[in-house]
Motif scaffolding. Structure first.
Motif, PDB file in Angstrom:
ATOM      1  N   GLU A 272      52.306  10.557 -79.900  1.00 45.74           N
ATOM      2  CA  GLU A 272      52.468   9.113 -79.739  1.00 45.74           C
ATOM      3  C   GLU A 272      52.678   8.735 -78.278  1.00 45.74           C
ATOM      4  N   GLU A 273      53.461   9.527 -77.549  1.00 42.85           N
ATOM      5  CA  GLU A 273      53.687   9.254 -76.123  1.00 42.85           C
ATOM      6  C   GLU A 273      52.392   9.409 -75.323  1.00 42.85           C
ATOM      7  N   MET A 274      51.610  10.422 -75.659  1.00 43.18           N
ATOM      8  CA  MET A 274      50.323  10.630 -74.980  1.00 43.18           C
ATOM      9  C   MET A 274      49.370   9.471 -75.287  1.00 43.18           C
ATOM     10  N   GLU A 275      49.351   9.034 -76.540  1.00 38.25           N
ATOM     11  CA  GLU A 275      48.497   7.912 -76.925  1.00 38.25           C
ATOM     12  C   GLU A 275      48.888   6.651 -76.151  1.00 38.25           C
ATOM     13  N   LYS A 276      50.181   6.423 -75.980  1.00 35.43           N
ATOM     14  CA  LYS A 276      50.665   5.251 -75.239  1.00 35.43           C
ATOM     15  C   LYS A 276      50.224   5.330 -73.776  1.00 35.43           C
ATOM     16  N   MET A 277      50.338   6.518 -73.161  1.00 36.83           N
ATOM     17  CA  MET A 277      49.892   6.677 -71.774  1.00 36.83           C
ATOM     18  C   MET A 277      48.400   6.371 -71.657  1.00 36.83           C
ATOM     19  N   ALA A 278      47.613   6.871 -72.594  1.00 34.60           N
ATOM     20  CA  ALA A 278      46.167   6.630 -72.573  1.00 34.60           C
ATOM     21  C   ALA A 278      45.873   5.145 -72.742  1.00 34.60           C
ATOM     22  N   GLN A 279      46.607   4.494 -73.620  1.00 36.17           N
ATOM     23  CA  GLN A 279      46.396   3.063 -73.852  1.00 36.17           C
ATOM     24  C   GLN A 279      46.708   2.252 -72.592  1.00 36.17           C
ATOM     25  N   VAL A 280      47.807   2.572 -71.926  1.00 37.23           N
ATOM     26  CA  VAL A 280      48.180   1.880 -70.689  1.00 37.23           C
ATOM     27  C   VAL A 280      47.105   2.089 -69.630  1.00 37.23           C
ATOM     28  N   SER A 281      46.611   3.319 -69.509  1.00 33.64           N
ATOM     29  CA  SER A 281      45.557   3.618 -68.550  1.00 33.64           C
ATOM     30  C   SER A 281      44.284   2.844 -68.877  1.00 33.64           C
ATOM     31  N   ASN A 282      43.886   2.855 -70.146  1.00 32.73           N
ATOM     32  CA  ASN A 282      42.672   2.157 -70.566  1.00 32.73           C
ATOM     33  C   ASN A 282      42.774   0.650 -70.337  1.00 32.73           C
ATOM     34  N   ASP A 283      43.960   0.072 -70.566  1.00 35.41           N
ATOM     35  CA  ASP A 283      44.162  -1.357 -70.314  1.00 35.41           C
ATOM     36  C   ASP A 283      43.952  -1.680 -68.835  1.00 35.41           C
ATOM     37  N   ALA A 284      44.489  -0.847 -67.953  1.00 33.69           N
ATOM     38  CA  ALA A 284      44.318  -1.052 -66.512  1.00 33.69           C
ATOM     39  C   ALA A 284      42.854  -0.885 -66.117  1.00 33.69           C
ATOM     40  N   LEU A 285      42.173   0.101 -66.705  1.00 33.22           N
ATOM     41  CA  LEU A 285      40.755   0.307 -66.410  1.00 33.22           C
ATOM     42  C   LEU A 285      39.930  -0.914 -66.796  1.00 33.22           C
ATOM     43  N   ARG A 286      40.233  -1.495 -67.957  1.00 30.69           N
ATOM     44  CA  ARG A 286      39.507  -2.698 -68.398  1.00 30.69           C
ATOM     45  C   ARG A 286      39.721  -3.847 -67.411  1.00 30.69           C
ATOM     46  N   LYS A 287      40.937  -3.997 -66.928  1.00 30.67           N
ATOM     47  CA  LYS A 287      41.236  -5.066 -65.969  1.00 30.67           C
ATOM     48  C   LYS A 287      40.493  -4.867 -64.652  1.00 30.67           C
ATOM     49  N   LEU A 288      40.170  -3.622 -64.333  1.00 31.24           N
ATOM     50  CA  LEU A 288      39.421  -3.331 -63.111  1.00 31.24           C
ATOM     51  C   LEU A 288      37.913  -3.541 -63.314  1.00 31.24           C
ATOM     52  N   GLY A 289      37.504  -3.871 -64.524  1.00 30.69           N
ATOM     53  CA  GLY A 289      36.118  -4.236 -64.798  1.00 30.69           C
ATOM     54  C   GLY A 289      35.093  -3.136 -64.613  1.00 30.69           C
ATOM     55  N   GLY A 290      35.476  -1.896 -64.875  1.00 33.90           N
ATOM     56  CA  GLY A 290      34.528  -0.791 -64.768  1.00 33.90           C
ATOM     57  C   GLY A 290      34.415  -0.189 -63.382  1.00 33.90           C
ATOM     58  N   GLU A 291      35.201  -0.694 -62.445  1.00 37.94           N
ATOM     59  CA  GLU A 291      35.171  -0.163 -61.078  1.00 37.94           C
ATOM     60  C   GLU A 291      35.624   1.299 -61.034  1.00 37.94           C
ATOM     61  N   VAL A 292      36.583   1.646 -61.904  1.00 37.97           N
ATOM     62  CA  VAL A 292      37.145   2.996 -61.965  1.00 37.97           C
ATOM     63  C   VAL A 292      36.903   3.538 -63.370  1.00 37.97           C
ATOM     64  N   GLN A 293      36.507   4.818 -63.460  1.00 34.84           N
ATOM     65  CA  GLN A 293      36.283   5.454 -64.758  1.00 34.84           C
ATOM     66  C   GLN A 293      37.153   6.702 -64.863  1.00 34.84           C
ATOM     67  N   TRP A 294      37.820   6.836 -65.994  1.00 31.63           N
ATOM     68  CA  TRP A 294      38.642   8.012 -66.280  1.00 31.63           C
ATOM     69  C   TRP A 294      37.775   8.952 -67.107  1.00 31.63           C
ATOM     70  N   LEU A 295      37.553  10.173 -66.594  1.00 37.00           N
ATOM     71  CA  LEU A 295      36.716  11.137 -67.313  1.00 37.00           C
ATOM     72  C   LEU A 295      37.532  12.016 -68.243  1.00 37.00           C
ATOM     73  N   GLU A 296      38.600  12.611 -67.720  1.00 36.53           N
ATOM     74  CA  GLU A 296      39.465  13.462 -68.543  1.00 36.53           C
ATOM     75  C   GLU A 296      40.713  13.809 -67.752  1.00 36.53           C
ATOM     76  N   SER A 297      41.708  14.352 -68.468  1.00 41.06           N
ATOM     77  CA  SER A 297      42.950  14.775 -67.827  1.00 41.06           C
ATOM     78  C   SER A 297      43.396  16.106 -68.403  1.00 41.06           C
ATOM     79  N   PHE A 298      44.086  16.867 -67.573  1.00 38.95           N
ATOM     80  CA  PHE A 298      44.642  18.156 -67.960  1.00 38.95           C
ATOM     81  C   PHE A 298      46.155  18.057 -67.811  1.00 38.95           C
ATOM     82  N   VAL A 299      46.877  18.266 -68.907  1.00 40.74           N
ATOM     83  CA  VAL A 299      48.326  18.121 -68.916  1.00 40.74           C
ATOM     84  C   VAL A 299      48.968  19.498 -68.830  1.00 40.74           C
ATOM     85  N   THR A 300      49.861  19.665 -67.841  1.00 37.35           N
ATOM     86  CA  THR A 300      50.633  20.896 -67.699  1.00 37.35           C
ATOM     87  C   THR A 300      52.098  20.556 -67.960  1.00 37.35           C
ATOM     88  N   ASP A 301      52.982  21.513 -67.783  1.00 36.85           N
ATOM     89  CA  ASP A 301      54.405  21.253 -68.055  1.00 36.85           C
ATOM     90  C   ASP A 301      54.928  20.010 -67.340  1.00 36.85           C
TER      91      ASP A 301
END
Length: 110
Positions: free
Chosen positions: A19-48
């Protein structure tokens, strides 16, 4: 468009719940939408204690703007100069010699 690796230092992030990871992704996606496609998130690697994100953006400032809008740290932003994989060491062959499935007979090169 340039590709960037962003290191986000977030202590304990590797132990986040789904759920915490989903929330982080949602916050990121909301910011990306506000940037109008200027920035694209491809993937992330989570470590400790860090998240390493791969983004495509016109410049480092756009990456910083996304981080600021999303409320995420951007401790290091590194522009990718070259993408390399195991096939990088293989000699190039003309496209006309490659088969439909992108593999080729090694005897062709000999």
């Amino acid at each position: 468009m340039p590709k960037y690796v962003i290191e986000r230092k977030v202590p304990g992030v590797g132990h986040s719940t789904q759920e915490e990871m989903e929330k982080m992704a949602q916050v990121s996606n909301d910011a990306l939408r506000k940037l109008g496609g200027e920035v694209q998130w491809l993937e992330s690697f989570v470590t400790d204690d860090s998240i390493f994100c791969i983004y495509v953006a016109p410049n480092e400032e756009a990456v910083k703007k996304h981080a600021q809008m999303a409320g995420f740290p951007a401790d290091r932003i590194l522009k990718v100069e070259t993408v390399m994989d195991p096939a990088f060491s293989e000699p190039s062959i003309p496209a006309s010699m490659a088969s439909k499935d992108k593999k080729y007979d090694k005897s062709i090169r000999q």
